[in-house]
Design a protein around this motif. Structure first.
Motif, mmCIF file in Angstrom:
data_model
loop_
_atom_site.group_PDB
_atom_site.id
_atom_site.type_symbol
_atom_site.label_atom_id
_atom_site.label_comp_id
_atom_site.label_asym_id
_atom_site.label_seq_id
_atom_site.Cartn_x
_atom_site.Cartn_y
_atom_site.Cartn_z
ATOM 1 N N THR A 147 0.846 -1.184 0.000
ATOM 2 C CA THR A 147 0.000 0.000 0.000
ATOM 3 C C THR A 147 0.885 1.239 0.000
ATOM 4 N N PRO A 148 0.610 2.193 -0.912
ATOM 5 C CA PRO A 148 -0.377 2.162 -1.985
ATOM 6 C C PRO A 148 0.041 1.213 -3.108
ATOM 7 N N GLU A 149 -0.930 0.765 -3.903
ATOM 8 C CA GLU A 149 -0.629 -0.180 -4.987
ATOM 9 C C GLU A 149 0.233 0.461 -6.054
ATOM 10 N N THR A 150 0.031 1.768 -6.276
ATOM 11 C CA THR A 150 0.818 2.487 -7.278
ATOM 12 C C THR A 150 1.497 3.673 -6.600
ATOM 13 N N PRO A 151 2.600 3.429 -5.892
ATOM 14 C CA PRO A 151 3.266 4.516 -5.175
ATOM 15 C C PRO A 151 3.896 5.535 -6.126
ATOM 16 N N HIS A 152 4.013 6.757 -5.626
ATOM 17 C CA HIS A 152 4.680 7.836 -6.354
ATOM 18 C C HIS A 152 6.079 8.066 -5.784
ATOM 19 N N VAL A 163 5.887 3.055 1.305
ATOM 20 C CA VAL A 163 5.158 1.842 0.936
ATOM 21 C C VAL A 163 5.120 0.894 2.126
ATOM 22 N N LYS A 164 3.919 0.430 2.445
ATOM 23 C CA LYS A 164 3.765 -0.593 3.479
ATOM 24 C C LYS A 164 3.660 -1.946 2.787
ATOM 25 N N LEU A 165 4.586 -2.839 3.100
ATOM 26 C CA LEU A 165 4.647 -4.164 2.487
ATOM 27 C C LEU A 165 4.293 -5.209 3.537
ATOM 28 N N GLY A 194 10.866 3.351 1.776
ATOM 29 C CA GLY A 194 10.695 4.640 1.117
ATOM 30 C C GLY A 194 11.027 4.585 -0.363
ATOM 31 N N ILE A 195 10.227 5.299 -1.166
ATOM 32 C CA ILE A 195 10.519 5.473 -2.593
ATOM 33 C C ILE A 195 11.268 6.790 -2.757
ATOM 34 N N PRO A 196 12.482 6.799 -3.323
ATOM 35 C CA PRO A 196 13.252 8.042 -3.435
ATOM 36 C C PRO A 196 12.499 9.132 -4.189
ATOM 37 N N ALA A 197 12.742 10.376 -3.805
ATOM 38 C CA ALA A 197 12.094 11.508 -4.476
ATOM 39 C C ALA A 197 12.464 11.567 -5.948
ATOM 40 N N GLN A 224 11.514 -14.788 -3.697
ATOM 41 C CA GLN A 224 10.367 -14.257 -4.428
ATOM 42 C C GLN A 224 10.754 -12.924 -5.047
ATOM 43 N N VAL A 225 10.260 -12.669 -6.264
ATOM 44 C CA VAL A 225 10.503 -11.401 -6.942
ATOM 45 C C VAL A 225 9.171 -10.721 -7.215
ATOM 46 N N LEU A 226 9.101 -9.411 -6.953
ATOM 47 C CA LEU A 226 7.919 -8.605 -7.217
ATOM 48 C C LEU A 226 8.300 -7.471 -8.151
ATOM 49 N N ALA A 227 7.319 -6.924 -8.848
ATOM 50 C CA ALA A 227 7.536 -5.730 -9.674
ATOM 51 C C ALA A 227 6.566 -4.660 -9.189
ATOM 52 N N ILE A 228 7.102 -3.608 -8.574
ATOM 53 C CA ILE A 228 6.275 -2.542 -7.991
ATOM 54 C C ILE A 228 6.360 -1.310 -8.881
ATOM 55 N N PRO A 229 5.219 -0.809 -9.365
ATOM 56 C CA PRO A 229 5.260 0.370 -10.228
ATOM 57 C C PRO A 229 5.520 1.633 -9.417
ATOM 58 N N VAL A 230 6.251 2.572 -9.997
ATOM 59 C CA VAL A 230 6.507 3.864 -9.371
ATOM 60 C C VAL A 230 6.075 4.963 -10.340
ATOM 61 N N LEU A 231 5.218 5.854 -9.886
ATOM 62 C CA LEU A 231 4.723 6.950 -10.711
ATOM 63 C C LEU A 231 5.435 8.245 -10.360
ATOM 64 N N PRO A 232 5.476 9.196 -11.283
ATOM 65 C CA PRO A 232 6.124 10.483 -10.995
ATOM 66 C C PRO A 232 5.243 11.359 -10.117
ATOM 67 N N TRP A 233 5.858 12.292 -9.428
ATOM 68 C CA TRP A 233 5.157 13.274 -8.597
ATOM 69 C C TRP A 233 5.490 14.668 -9.114
#
Length: 440
Positions: free
Chosen positions: A186-191, A196-198, A232-235, A254-263
């Motif tokens: 959470t969130p599913e699509t972090p910026h 991010v809480k995993l 944390g997702i870097p700025a 295990q491998v995951l792919a987490i999307p990161v959106l721009p802010w």
């Protein structure tokens, strides 16, 4: 003046719509403006007006890669005359017979089934990945992925390289390996700048679960078969998919792919007096950054907080400088970003802890002035800076609303205000996004 980052479409339930605007034209222009590195040992001497971002663009690398290569604890600050090591040169063009990929993905690239919500993706290469593994994940061939991105040698891809996935492919549904029962974030699509809480559920109680997100380490707090971590997702994280890898006793599991959106970040210019300008000297900044890195790298294996933050000032305080705001000092170029949120207030206004925790630092600092740092457990820390007076001591236990200091203008400050900073497993993030946020 406002710098705007393009927003990517939402990503939900394994379906994706991604596009990433390239900076090829800017990089080409900067290549003519900045000196070239020596061929024998690739390096670059920092010139007046340079930023690490400009250097990275010019030499086809990333801020993260340059910072790692040069052991920069804070990529915000570089200085004139500093010699930066550069990554080994990478081919600028594909070989004969391989088409040059377009500078940006098409806005809409429908799948073969006509589902327009499943558009072209980008993937950001993480440490340990191979082109074959990435191709397998997205259901394309290695040859197709290499040709689409102008990769000459499929064995030579690099960390943080942005790969465009051809064919409007969508990520394959996550297949859980033993002993994992469920994995969510959470969130599913972090910026950029998000926390991010995993949450990982295993079939039975498990010890030794760790992980990585890109280059960042993930440490969990386990409660039987439930394992929780904040990361944390870097700025300045490159938008796209970032690989998260889970390890059990150090072995990949295990491998995951987490999307990161721009802010979208603003730009501001600060006018400093000669006295405060001297605090930007590299040796002063480095000394303070080293201290803060040591403190915020600690990990308490218990939670003191409930996953949300309260505002550090009473009432409805306004933010005059938000997290991630690009900054220029005096008449210089934009060369850094703001690592916290600033609240203007009258000197002497009480400053309160944003969440329960233990005080791990309470002392004067050169740049951030009188400061208090609170450990909230699980690698989560908040910092309260530029105080006129410190009213907490190292080792104190605090609860939300407890006063830890008074508003001031100590350190590198242009007037009375509070600089509120948050670090999660060593990464600076935006504390305002956790005020009454979704993690409680």
């Amino acid at each position: 003046m406002k710098e705007k980052a393009s927003h990517l479409p939402r990503w939900r339930q394994g379906r994706a719509s991604r596009w990433l605007r390239g900076a090829a034209a800017a990089a080409l222009l900067l290549a003519f403006l900045l000196p070239q590195a020596a061929a024998a040992e690739p390096s670059y001497v920092v010139q007046s007006g340079d930023t690490l971002t400009q250097v990275a663009m010019t030499y086809g690398t990333t801020v993260e890669e340059l910072a790692l290569l040069n052991s920069l604890s804070d990529p915000d600050f570089i200085y004139i005359g500093q010699v930066l090591r550069l990554p080994d040169p990478r081919p600028a063009a594909p070989p004969a017979g391989v088409a040059e990929p377009p500078s940006e993905p098409p806005a809409e690239a429908a799948t073969e089934t006509g589902d327009s919500s499943c558009s072209e993706l980008v993937h950001v290469v993480s440490a340990g990945e191979t082109l074959g593994g990435i191709a397998l994940r997205y259901g394309v061939s290695v040859a197709e992925l290499a040709a689409f991105n102008g990769v000459i040698n499929p064995s030579l891809i690099h960390v943080n390289q942005v790969l465009r996935v051809p064919g409007a492919a969508c990520p394959q549904p996550l297949v859980l390996n033993e002993p994992f029962v469920s994995i969510s974030w959470t969130p599913e699509t972090p910026h950029q700048g998000d926390t991010v809480k995993l949450v990982v559920e295993t079939r039975s109680a498990l010890k030794g679960l760790t992980g990585t997100l890109g280059e960042a380490r993930i440490r969990f707090i386990s409660d039987g078969a439930t394992h929780t971590a904040y990361v944390g997702i870097p700025a300045l994280a490159q938008p796209g998919y970032r690989q998260a890898q889970l390890l059990i006793e150090g072995r990949p599991a295990q491998v995951l792919a987490i999307p990161v959106l721009p802010w979208e970040y603003d730009v501001e210019r600060l006018q400093l007096t000669p006295e405060t300008t001297r605090l930007l000297a590299p040796e002063i900044v480095q000394r303070e950054n080293d201290l803060l890195a040591r403190v915020s790298s600690g990990f308490t294996a218990q939670w003191y907080w409930d996953g949300t933050l309260s505002l550090p000032l009473s009432g409805d305080p306004r933010v005059t400088s938000a997290f991630g705001t690009r900054r220029a000092y005096n008449d210089g170029p934009v060369a850094s970003y703001h690592g916290g949120a600033d609240f203007p207030a009258e000197e002497g206004t009480p400053v309160m802890a944003g969440a329960a925790g233990v005080v791990v630092l309470a002392q004067p600092l050169d740049v951030r002035g009188n400061a208090v740092i609170v450990d909230h457990g699980g690698g989560v820390f908040t910092m309260y800076c530029h105080l006129s007076e410190i009213l907490a001591a190292t080792g104190d236990t605090v609860n939300p609303g407890d006063v830890v200091g008074l508003i001031g203008s100590t350190g590198l400050s242009t007037g009375p205000h509070l600089h509120w900073e948050m670090r999660v497993q060593g990464e600076r993030v935006d504390p305002m996004r956790l005020v009454s946020g979704p993690y409680g």
